[in-house]
Design a protein around this motif. Structure first.
Motif, short mmCIF file in Angstrom:
data_model
loop_
_atom_site.label_atom_id
_atom_site.label_comp_id
_atom_site.label_asym_id
_atom_site.label_seq_id
_atom_site.Cartn_x
_atom_site.Cartn_y
_atom_site.Cartn_z
N ASP A 206 0.98 -1.10 0.06
CA ASP A 206 -0.01 0.11 -0.10
C ASP A 206 0.96 1.33 -0.03
O ASP A 206 0.57 2.07 -0.82
CB ASP A 206 -1.05 0.29 1.17
N HIS A 207 1.93 1.21 0.78
CA HIS A 207 2.65 2.45 1.06
C HIS A 207 3.70 2.75 -0.37
O HIS A 207 3.75 3.85 -0.63
CB HIS A 207 3.60 2.31 2.16
N ALA A 208 3.93 1.62 -0.92
CA ALA A 208 4.86 1.59 -2.32
C ALA A 208 3.72 2.23 -3.32
O ALA A 208 4.33 3.16 -4.11
CB ALA A 208 5.32 0.17 -2.67
N HIS A 210 1.25 4.11 -2.79
CA HIS A 210 1.09 5.52 -2.66
C HIS A 210 2.00 6.67 -3.12
O HIS A 210 2.05 7.48 -3.69
CB HIS A 210 1.01 5.71 -1.14
N HIS A 211 3.40 6.21 -2.99
CA HIS A 211 4.60 6.86 -3.38
C HIS A 211 4.96 6.62 -5.01
O HIS A 211 5.29 7.65 -5.61
CB HIS A 211 6.02 6.41 -2.80
N LEU A 212 4.29 5.68 -5.46
CA LEU A 212 4.50 5.56 -6.88
C LEU A 212 3.64 6.24 -7.56
O LEU A 212 3.99 6.94 -8.84
CB LEU A 212 3.95 3.93 -7.04
N SER A 260 6.63 10.71 7.08
CA SER A 260 7.11 10.27 8.19
C SER A 260 7.48 8.66 8.47
O SER A 260 8.27 8.12 9.13
CB SER A 260 6.29 10.39 9.63
N THR A 261 6.71 7.89 7.70
CA THR A 261 6.99 6.41 7.63
C THR A 261 8.34 6.12 6.93
O THR A 261 9.11 5.35 7.57
CB THR A 261 5.91 5.63 6.92
N CYS A 262 8.67 6.78 6.01
CA CYS A 262 9.78 6.63 5.05
C CYS A 262 11.04 7.29 6.10
O CYS A 262 12.09 6.49 6.25
CB CYS A 262 9.74 7.01 3.61
N ASN A 263 10.72 8.27 6.89
CA ASN A 263 11.93 8.78 7.43
C ASN A 263 12.14 7.69 8.72
O ASN A 263 13.45 7.58 9.00
CB ASN A 263 11.51 10.04 7.97
ZN LIG Z 1 6.54 6.82 2.78
#
Ligand SMILES: [Zn+2]
Ligand SMILES: [Zn+2]
Ligand SMILES: [Zn+2]
Length: 299
Positions: A206-208, A210-212, A260-263
């Motif tokens: 899901d997160h991937a 989102h950024h894609l 924030s998740t990626c950080n």
């Molecule tokens: Zn992220």
């Protein structure tokens, strides 16, 4: 007797649990002999017999792999919960025919029950067609408690990422298809290994995505400034098996980009000993980190 057993083997898992849905004493014997009940039971078992995993690929032998154990447990729990409702609905019923009708009603609820009976039974829940339909639906409900449903979810998650590549030409489409196939194959074993691992992978998918999508809309800054990503750039942005499994951060240059998740992920990964992060015993991020990441998700 030792040796391989199947989930649908007589007097084993599923047949044993299904019997718990039936009444006690002489009504049980009477019901067990009714053609509609036998049809129903056979239809439930057929769903598993016809499944390529439960039907042929895996014979259940001891000791059970943890994920098989967990899925058997989930199926059993579900049937036991259904049993409670069936008991409540059939209290004191001694006629096998009435018991069966009330049992189907309790298992499926009024709306589904009416729908099936109207469509297949000419208002008789005991018709062969209705019994088959009831059995098939119930079997699929139970099957959905296994990893089986997750493979559908994984295929859908990967497809959502592929769909970001609108207008890919034939060669590019093939490349995307291969990515999806390779990723599916590699992640599949993790999907079936347990619920926590499964949820972790889906959260990362899901997160991937989102950024894609962000990246495709060129909201994500690139090395040479903002521009519409080429296919190659977008393809490079697709998560790989190692990133979906948490061996590496999802987004390579994703630190300090406002997520924030990626950080958190980059900070943790940088601070982790590489050997620890890649230990074969723990291919996943530690649980504490997972929870934090989940709480901090921003979309
Ligand atoms: Zn992220
Ligand atoms: Zn990141
Ligand atoms: Zn690493």
């Amino acid at each position: 007797m030792a040796g391989p057993r199947r989930i649908t083997d007589k007097n084993e898992f599923l047949p044993d649990w299904l019997r718990d849905l039936t009444p006690n004493g002489s009504t049980r014997r009477s019901l067990a002999g009714k053609p509609y009940y036998r049809t129903w039971r056979k239809a439930v078992l057929s769903v598993f017999d016809n499944d390529e995993y439960w039907g042929t690929r895996v014979e259940i032998s001891l000791p059970l792999p943890p994920h098989v154990n967990a899925e058997l447990h989930a199926i059993c729990e579900r049937i036991m919960a259904d049993k409670e409702r069936v008991c409540g609905a059939t209290d004191g019923e001694t006629s096998a025919d009435s018991y069966y009708s009330k049992m189907m009603m309790a298992l499926f609820g009024r709306a589904v029950y009416d729908q099936i009976v109207d469509k297949w039974g000419s208002s008789d829940p005991k018709s062969v067609k209705a019994a088959e339909a009831f059995g098939e639906i119930y079997g699929n409900k139970l099957l959905a408690l296994t990893w089986k449903a997750s493979t559908v979810d994984l295929t859908a998650a990967l497809k959502r990422m592929r769909d970001v590549f609108a207008g890919a030409d034939a060669d590019q489409a093939r490349l995307l298809e291969k990515w999806a196939e390779d990723t599916f194959r590699a992640i599949f074993s993790v999907i079936v290994s347990g619920t926590a691992a499964r949820q972790e992978v889906f959260a990362r998918c899901d997160h991937a995505l989102h950024h894609l999508v962000e990246f495709e809309k060129h909201e994500w800054p690139m090395a040479d400034g903002l521009h519409r990503p080429t296919f190659k750039e977008l393809f490079a942005f697709l998560p790989r098996v190692s990133t979906l499994l948490g061996h590496y951060p999802l987004v390579k240059d994703g630190a300090n980009q406002g997520c924030s998740t990626c950080n958190e992920e980059h900070a943790r990964h940088a601070g982790q000993q590489h050997s620890l992060a890649h230990s074969p015993h723990s291919p996943f991020v530690p649980q504490a980190r997972t929870n934090t990441a989940r709480q901090m998700r921003w979309f």
